[in-house]
Design a protein around this motif. Sequence first.
Motif, PDB file in Angstrom:
ATOM      1  N   THR A  84      30.211 -61.316  32.052  1.00  0.00           N
ATOM      2  CA  THR A  84      30.384 -60.257  33.065  1.00  0.00           C
ATOM      3  C   THR A  84      31.751 -59.581  33.026  1.00  0.00           C
ATOM      4  O   THR A  84      31.979 -58.593  33.727  1.00  0.00           O
ATOM      5  N   ARG A  85      32.665 -60.144  32.214  1.00  0.00           N
ATOM      6  CA  ARG A  85      34.009 -59.545  32.090  1.00  0.00           C
ATOM      7  C   ARG A  85      34.338 -59.407  30.605  1.00  0.00           C
ATOM      8  O   ARG A  85      35.422 -59.736  30.158  1.00  0.00           O
ATOM      9  N   HIS A  86      33.361 -58.912  29.891  1.00  0.00           N
ATOM     10  CA  HIS A  86      33.502 -58.780  28.439  1.00  0.00           C
ATOM     11  C   HIS A  86      34.475 -57.642  28.084  1.00  0.00           C
ATOM     12  O   HIS A  86      34.582 -56.683  28.843  1.00  0.00           O
ATOM     13  N   PRO A  87      35.154 -57.736  26.938  1.00  0.00           N
ATOM     14  CA  PRO A  87      36.048 -56.650  26.508  1.00  0.00           C
ATOM     15  C   PRO A  87      35.389 -55.260  26.520  1.00  0.00           C
ATOM     16  O   PRO A  87      36.052 -54.270  26.834  1.00  0.00           O
ATOM     17  N   PHE A  88      34.091 -55.209  26.218  1.00  0.00           N
ATOM     18  CA  PHE A  88      33.402 -53.908  26.259  1.00  0.00           C
ATOM     19  C   PHE A  88      33.395 -53.357  27.686  1.00  0.00           C
ATOM     20  O   PHE A  88      33.638 -52.163  27.919  1.00  0.00           O
ATOM     21  N   ILE A  89      33.117 -54.227  28.648  1.00  0.00           N
ATOM     22  CA  ILE A  89      33.120 -53.832  30.052  1.00  0.00           C
ATOM     23  C   ILE A  89      34.550 -53.460  30.490  1.00  0.00           C
ATOM     24  O   ILE A  89      34.771 -52.455  31.165  1.00  0.00           O
ATOM     25  N   HIS A  90      35.523 -54.256  30.060  1.00  0.00           N
ATOM     26  CA  HIS A  90      36.922 -53.915  30.367  1.00  0.00           C
ATOM     27  C   HIS A  90      37.269 -52.531  29.835  1.00  0.00           C
ATOM     28  O   HIS A  90      37.951 -51.759  30.505  1.00  0.00           O
ATOM     29  N   SER A  91      36.749 -52.220  28.635  1.00  0.00           N
ATOM     30  CA  SER A  91      37.101 -50.929  28.036  1.00  0.00           C
ATOM     31  C   SER A  91      36.464 -49.764  28.804  1.00  0.00           C
ATOM     32  O   SER A  91      37.035 -48.680  28.881  1.00  0.00           O
ATOM     33  N   ILE A  92      35.291 -49.990  29.387  1.00  0.00           N
ATOM     34  CA  ILE A  92      34.684 -48.957  30.241  1.00  0.00           C
ATOM     35  C   ILE A  92      35.513 -48.840  31.523  1.00  0.00           C
ATOM     36  O   ILE A  92      35.869 -47.753  31.969  1.00  0.00           O
ATOM     37  N   ARG A  93      35.859 -50.004  32.054  1.00  0.00           N
ATOM     38  CA  ARG A  93      36.600 -50.044  33.319  1.00  0.00           C
ATOM     39  C   ARG A  93      37.958 -49.355  33.219  1.00  0.00           C
ATOM     40  O   ARG A  93      38.384 -48.650  34.126  1.00  0.00           O
ATOM     41  N   ASP A  94      38.643 -49.547  32.085  1.00  0.00           N
ATOM     42  CA  ASP A  94      39.989 -48.958  31.985  1.00  0.00           C
ATOM     43  C   ASP A  94      40.011 -47.631  31.218  1.00  0.00           C
ATOM     44  O   ASP A  94      41.071 -47.052  30.986  1.00  0.00           O
ATOM     45  N   GLY A  95      38.821 -47.172  30.829  1.00  0.00           N
ATOM     46  CA  GLY A  95      38.729 -45.838  30.218  1.00  0.00           C
ATOM     47  C   GLY A  95      39.099 -45.781  28.743  1.00  0.00           C
ATOM     48  O   GLY A  95      39.200 -44.693  28.177  1.00  0.00           O
ATOM     49  N   THR A  96      39.270 -46.927  28.107  1.00  0.00           N
ATOM     50  CA  THR A  96      39.635 -46.919  26.684  1.00  0.00           C
ATOM     51  C   THR A  96      38.429 -47.078  25.772  1.00  0.00           C
ATOM     52  O   THR A  96      38.569 -47.229  24.564  1.00  0.00           O
TER      53      THR A  96
END
Length: 232
Positions: free
Chosen positions: A30-42
């Motif tokens: 649920t906190r995968h790097p792909f999700i982080h990248s969506i979350r932070d716009g990168t």
Amino acid sequence: MERKKEEEVGKVSVIETWLRKHRLVYIGATRHPFIHSIRDGTVDLSSFKLWLEQDYIFVRAFIPFVASVLIKASKESSADACDDLEVILGGMVALNDELNWFKKEASKWGVSLSNVTPKKANLKYCRLLERLASPEVEYTVAATAFWAIETVYQDSFAHCLEEDSNVPEDLKETCKRWGNDGFGQYCAALQTIAERCLEKSSEDERKKAEVVFLDILENEVEFWNMSQKDHV
Ligand SMILES: Cc1ncc(CO)c(N)n1
């Protein structure tokens, strides 16, 4: 401290116990790097498009699985299961919207959904869905799987909608699709169903459901990995 409080209040639910026991795997899903990248716009847009294509295939395979859960729910005789059918049917209706959303979203990004080849991680996950749709799989196990699959997306995308996030404007729709409150309530309803089944089930059945829960979390991690892998 916390443990003592629980003893006073009552026992911890089966699902809560699992979430604690398998916390790291759950966070991985649920906190995968792909999700982080969506979350932070990168996020890399080709990764996003790849995820979109592959998830459309997954959702198409998810529908017969949900239908199998619906059939199992309809055969439950206990009085406390009589609302399950409506919750699951609501899920089926939402999936119809979801398919249309995928088509709309794909055309927005110039992605064609007609000739997508499923990648290995997707095929593997779809095969798990097929096995779980079998009539031999108990309602408890199937309902647990259903809850877990929806909840990973709900939790992941709701994380992207938190106040300090930086989701690009054109990805907000996607995050809202699974991160909105209504979807959160639907997942809570699925959790209530799964938990009720788990509380009544045998030790053996509960163990099977736990194994399936973990299997789903691992497949979700691999699904996110697949979306990023070729495009980092
Ligand atoms: C891979 C995957 N897991 C869960 C969901 C939730 O429906 C989805 N659309 N795709």
